[in-house]
Design a protein around this motif. Sequence first.
Motif, PDB file in Angstrom:
ATOM      1  N   ASP A  28       0.747  -1.292   0.286  1.00  0.00           N
ATOM      2  CA  ASP A  28       0.250   0.344  -0.571  1.00  0.00           C
ATOM      3  C   ASP A  28       1.487   0.565   0.008  1.00  0.00           C
ATOM      4  OD1 ASP A  28      -2.359  -1.152  -0.096  1.00  0.00           O
ATOM      5  OD2 ASP A  28      -2.111  -1.542   2.651  1.00  0.00           O
ATOM      6  N   PHE A  29       1.995   1.542   0.640  1.00  0.00           N
ATOM      7  CA  PHE A  29       3.054   2.578   0.507  1.00  0.00           C
ATOM      8  C   PHE A  29       4.084   2.306  -0.638  1.00  0.00           C
ATOM      9  CE2 PHE A  29       1.359   2.296   5.427  1.00  0.00           C
ATOM     10  CZ  PHE A  29       0.771   3.944   5.599  1.00  0.00           C
ATOM     11  N   THR A  30       3.776   1.839  -1.440  1.00  0.00           N
ATOM     12  CA  THR A  30       5.411   1.662  -2.828  1.00  0.00           C
ATOM     13  C   THR A  30       5.385   2.817  -3.360  1.00  0.00           C
ATOM     14  OG1 THR A  30       4.797  -1.178  -2.499  1.00  0.00           O
ATOM     15  CG2 THR A  30       5.900   0.288  -4.242  1.00  0.00           C
ATOM     16  N   GLN A  31       3.787   3.203  -3.547  1.00  0.00           N
ATOM     17  CA  GLN A  31       4.376   4.793  -4.247  1.00  0.00           C
ATOM     18  C   GLN A  31       5.004   5.666  -3.643  1.00  0.00           C
ATOM     19  OE1 GLN A  31       0.022   4.969  -5.821  1.00  0.00           O
ATOM     20  NE2 GLN A  31       0.741   4.953  -7.895  1.00  0.00           N
ATOM     21  N   LEU A  32       4.439   5.136  -2.865  1.00  0.00           N
ATOM     22  CA  LEU A  32       4.769   7.157  -1.233  1.00  0.00           C
ATOM     23  C   LEU A  32       6.263   6.732  -1.298  1.00  0.00           C
ATOM     24  CD1 LEU A  32       3.468   9.071   0.114  1.00  0.00           C
ATOM     25  CD2 LEU A  32       3.265   7.473   2.075  1.00  0.00           C
ATOM     26  N   PHE A  33       6.549   5.075  -1.558  1.00  0.00           N
ATOM     27  CA  PHE A  33       7.864   5.581  -0.859  1.00  0.00           C
ATOM     28  C   PHE A  33       8.810   5.663  -2.125  1.00  0.00           C
ATOM     29  CE2 PHE A  33      11.502   1.898  -1.175  1.00  0.00           C
ATOM     30  CZ  PHE A  33      12.591   2.418  -0.616  1.00  0.00           C
ATOM     31  N   GLN A  34       8.256   5.077  -3.312  1.00  0.00           N
ATOM     32  CA  GLN A  34       9.357   5.803  -4.439  1.00  0.00           C
ATOM     33  C   GLN A  34       9.179   7.123  -4.723  1.00  0.00           C
ATOM     34  OE1 GLN A  34       7.003   3.390  -7.154  1.00  0.00           O
ATOM     35  NE2 GLN A  34       8.131   1.546  -6.989  1.00  0.00           N
ATOM     36  N   ALA A  35       8.179   7.458  -4.411  1.00  0.00           N
ATOM     37  CA  ALA A  35       8.024   9.479  -4.199  1.00  0.00           C
ATOM     38  C   ALA A  35       9.118   9.359  -2.926  1.00  0.00           C
ATOM     39  CB  ALA A  35       6.744   9.839  -3.742  1.00  0.00           C
ATOM     40  N   THR A  36       9.062   9.209  -1.989  1.00  0.00           N
ATOM     41  CA  THR A  36      10.091   9.319  -1.024  1.00  0.00           C
ATOM     42  C   THR A  36      11.512   9.730  -1.820  1.00  0.00           C
ATOM     43  OG1 THR A  36       8.321   9.306   0.495  1.00  0.00           O
ATOM     44  CG2 THR A  36      10.810   9.834   1.569  1.00  0.00           C
ATOM     45  N   LYS A  37      12.089   8.495  -1.744  1.00  0.00           N
ATOM     46  CA  LYS A  37      13.134   7.981  -2.618  1.00  0.00           C
ATOM     47  C   LYS A  37      13.437   8.661  -3.911  1.00  0.00           C
ATOM     48  CE  LYS A  37      15.466   5.140  -0.850  1.00  0.00           C
ATOM     49  NZ  LYS A  37      16.722   4.578  -0.222  1.00  0.00           N
ATOM     50  N   VAL A  85       1.010  19.592 -16.668  1.00  0.00           N
ATOM     51  CA  VAL A  85       2.253  20.640 -15.331  1.00  0.00           C
ATOM     52  C   VAL A  85       0.865  20.148 -14.030  1.00  0.00           C
ATOM     53  CG1 VAL A  85       4.209  21.750 -16.841  1.00  0.00           C
ATOM     54  CG2 VAL A  85       2.282  22.607 -16.306  1.00  0.00           C
ATOM     55  N   TYR A  86      -0.046  20.952 -14.729  1.00  0.00           N
ATOM     56  CA  TYR A  86      -0.857  20.492 -13.170  1.00  0.00           C
ATOM     57  C   TYR A  86      -1.546  19.791 -13.248  1.00  0.00           C
ATOM     58  CZ  TYR A  86       0.499  25.314 -12.661  1.00  0.00           C
ATOM     59  OH  TYR A  86       0.951  26.298 -12.124  1.00  0.00           O
ATOM     60  N   LYS A  87      -1.748  18.617 -12.096  1.00  0.00           N
ATOM     61  CA  LYS A  87      -3.308  18.254 -12.105  1.00  0.00           C
ATOM     62  C   LYS A  87      -3.949  17.853 -11.020  1.00  0.00           C
ATOM     63  CE  LYS A  87      -0.425  13.496 -11.293  1.00  0.00           C
ATOM     64  NZ  LYS A  87       0.102  11.952 -11.901  1.00  0.00           N
ATOM     65  N   GLU A  88      -4.378  17.120 -10.666  1.00  0.00           N
ATOM     66  CA  GLU A  88      -5.454  16.932  -9.235  1.00  0.00           C
ATOM     67  C   GLU A  88      -4.782  16.369  -8.610  1.00  0.00           C
ATOM     68  OE1 GLU A  88      -9.240  15.730  -9.622  1.00  0.00           O
ATOM     69  OE2 GLU A  88      -9.746  16.872 -10.987  1.00  0.00           O
ATOM     70  N   LEU A  89      -4.308  16.615  -7.026  1.00  0.00           N
ATOM     71  CA  LEU A  89      -4.165  15.437  -5.555  1.00  0.00           C
ATOM     72  C   LEU A  89      -4.692  13.920  -5.943  1.00  0.00           C
ATOM     73  CD1 LEU A  89      -2.453  14.932  -3.245  1.00  0.00           C
ATOM     74  CD2 LEU A  89      -3.018  16.155  -2.040  1.00  0.00           C
ATOM     75  N   GLN A  90      -4.130  13.534  -6.040  1.00  0.00           N
ATOM     76  CA  GLN A  90      -5.284  12.321  -6.046  1.00  0.00           C
ATOM     77  C   GLN A  90      -5.321  11.507  -4.743  1.00  0.00           C
ATOM     78  OE1 GLN A  90      -3.791   9.011  -9.414  1.00  0.00           O
ATOM     79  NE2 GLN A  90      -4.360  10.524 -10.783  1.00  0.00           N
ATOM     80  N   LEU A  91      -6.752  11.242  -4.799  1.00  0.00           N
ATOM     81  CA  LEU A  91      -6.740  10.133  -3.265  1.00  0.00           C
ATOM     82  C   LEU A  91      -6.170   8.465  -3.832  1.00  0.00           C
ATOM     83  CD1 LEU A  91      -8.476  10.383  -0.258  1.00  0.00           C
ATOM     84  CD2 LEU A  91     -10.423   9.318  -1.634  1.00  0.00           C
ATOM     85  N   MET A  92      -5.447   8.722  -2.826  1.00  0.00           N
ATOM     86  CA  MET A  92      -4.585   7.199  -2.553  1.00  0.00           C
ATOM     87  C   MET A  92      -5.081   6.619  -1.788  1.00  0.00           C
ATOM     88  SD  MET A  92      -2.177   7.726  -4.821  1.00  0.00           S
ATOM     89  CE  MET A  92      -1.825   6.535  -5.088  1.00  0.00           C
ATOM     90  N   LYS A  93      -5.047   4.525  -2.133  1.00  0.00           N
ATOM     91  CA  LYS A  93      -5.925   4.314  -1.041  1.00  0.00           C
ATOM     92  C   LYS A  93      -5.088   4.290   0.256  1.00  0.00           C
ATOM     93  CE  LYS A  93      -6.255  -1.220  -0.576  1.00  0.00           C
ATOM     94  NZ  LYS A  93      -5.665  -2.222  -0.911  1.00  0.00           N
ATOM     95  N   PHE A  94      -4.043   4.483   0.358  1.00  0.00           N
ATOM     96  CA  PHE A  94      -3.506   4.332   1.907  1.00  0.00           C
ATOM     97  C   PHE A  94      -4.103   6.012   2.699  1.00  0.00           C
ATOM     98  CE2 PHE A  94      -0.200   6.220  -0.955  1.00  0.00           C
ATOM     99  CZ  PHE A  94      -0.139   7.837  -0.650  1.00  0.00           C
ATOM    100  N   ASP A  95      -4.594   6.776   1.876  1.00  0.00           N
ATOM    101  CA  ASP A  95      -5.025   7.456   1.955  1.00  0.00           C
ATOM    102  C   ASP A  95      -6.617   7.605   2.983  1.00  0.00           C
ATOM    103  OD1 ASP A  95      -3.208   9.696   1.547  1.00  0.00           O
ATOM    104  OD2 ASP A  95      -4.191   9.729  -0.367  1.00  0.00           O
ATOM    105  N   GLU A  96      -7.172   6.973   2.520  1.00  0.00           N
ATOM    106  CA  GLU A  96      -8.297   6.612   3.277  1.00  0.00           C
ATOM    107  C   GLU A  96      -7.752   5.918   4.603  1.00  0.00           C
ATOM    108  OE1 GLU A  96     -10.545   3.618   0.132  1.00  0.00           O
ATOM    109  OE2 GLU A  96      -9.592   4.502  -0.684  1.00  0.00           O
ATOM    110  N   LYS A  97      -6.726   4.546   4.897  1.00  0.00           N
ATOM    111  CA  LYS A  97      -6.515   4.411   6.400  1.00  0.00           C
ATOM    112  C   LYS A  97      -5.412   5.726   6.999  1.00  0.00           C
ATOM    113  CE  LYS A  97      -7.915  -0.145   5.534  1.00  0.00           C
ATOM    114  NZ  LYS A  97      -9.045  -0.275   5.917  1.00  0.00           N
ATOM    115  N   LEU A  98      -5.485   6.996   6.287  1.00  0.00           N
ATOM    116  CA  LEU A  98      -4.302   7.456   7.516  1.00  0.00           C
ATOM    117  C   LEU A  98      -5.363   8.664   7.604  1.00  0.00           C
ATOM    118  CD1 LEU A  98      -1.503   8.724   5.066  1.00  0.00           C
ATOM    119  CD2 LEU A  98      -1.370   6.632   6.491  1.00  0.00           C
ATOM    120  N   VAL A  99      -6.315   9.420   7.470  1.00  0.00           N
ATOM    121  CA  VAL A  99      -6.963   9.976   7.915  1.00  0.00           C
ATOM    122  C   VAL A  99      -7.985   9.242   9.178  1.00  0.00           C
ATOM    123  CG1 VAL A  99      -7.584  11.369   5.347  1.00  0.00           C
ATOM    124  CG2 VAL A  99      -9.337   9.084   5.925  1.00  0.00           C
TER     125      VAL A  99
END
Length: 426
Positions: free
Chosen positions: A301-310, A334-348
């Motif tokens: 679930d956190f793979t995308q977040l990990f890759q973005a951080t690295k 160059v502008y696009k929406e901040l997407q609701l990720m799967k992990f966001d539903e848990k982080l809230v």
Amino acid sequence: MCKIFLLLCISKYLTDVVWSNPIEESSNASLFDVTGYPLTGDIPLLNRKIFRGTRVNVREHPYVVSIRRNGGHYVTGTLITKNLVLTVAHPIEDVPIQELRVVTGESYSDRGTSLLSVIIILIHQDFDPFTLVADICILRFFEDIIYRSSVKSISLVMPQMTLSGTAFVTGWGRCDFTGNELCLPRTSQYYPDEKIDPMLRSVPLTINSQNHYCEGYKLHGTDIGKGMLCAGGAREENSAYPCLAVPGAPLVLGAKLVGILSWGFGCGFQHDLPLIYTSTQYYTSWITHNIVMFRTLSNNDFTQLFQATKSCVLLDWLSRTRISMPLSHDHSNVYKELQLMKFDEKLVMLQGRPYDIRDYIYETEFHNKKILLYEEVKKTLEEKLSKAEIIKNASKLLLLHKVMPFLSNKSLLGVTYEDNDNSDDD
């Protein structure tokens, strides 16, 4: 007579060296007045000193971890699960997440072959940096560690348990030059005036229900609030009393975590008082709730977040090490929406304020967008709307606020974009 007089003079000189007035120390001069007490009403920050601490191996305290910032030791933490670290919030609050790493299983704070990547910072929702109320936070790193003799998590003390007996506080701090203790001094870019001791040290202290020395804080206008635990001895009681004033250092009683060191007047001053810990007993429900919520999310679930951080860390390194920067070129869309990720539903659903890499890029623009997104998600969850309705409502909210892409080589390297609604992503 001459010999006796000489011994008395030497003894007086050594006493002055051991208990020097803190006003002479530049790093603490603003916190203390000439009497050796903190200014009335001030919260005395820890000076990271260790006095007469015993050098220990991490196998004796395998739950102690080193939280690194840009490679160097920054603050002490406590391992509570295979991927969660508990520490105090005040040193962490304003630190970009891409600068933080965690090292486990090391007795020396300047060693470690594996740097664990922090992907979530969760700060207590009631944390106040001015009063240090709710001074507690959780770091979630991506990699799951494997328990071994030098790396083990520690359990929390039971909420109803009466605290009494000999406890231990352990961490890394400043060199103690008052005795014959071995020290291999290191420097730190964050504490340039201090000599840091890389060796792990521990200090025993007695916890009891009646500690009248804790009243010293109230006499100087500093209240010990709810969720704070005052423990330890005072210099008035014993001039040679050992102490350890290291932020985040775990206080352990009977192999259970009792508190994490937060603030206090000490150690190594003329009028040391017992130090103040954030009580894990008081925050048991907060800690356990968030542990349960984090366990609902896997590393996948956190793979995308990990890759973005690295990626952010790598781009920052490239931007600082390149001799010449590449020429800028136009991008489309160059502008696009901040997407609701799967992990966001848990982080809230977490109790507290969660931060990830999105909160620290684009000059906090994504941080503001994410706050709006989470508020909308919480609202819709309270109304028990379907997942489709949640995403739909969040998308409508974000369309009102133009946002930048989640990651972009250009924006991370400080290139300015022009508004163009008809262009493509990188």
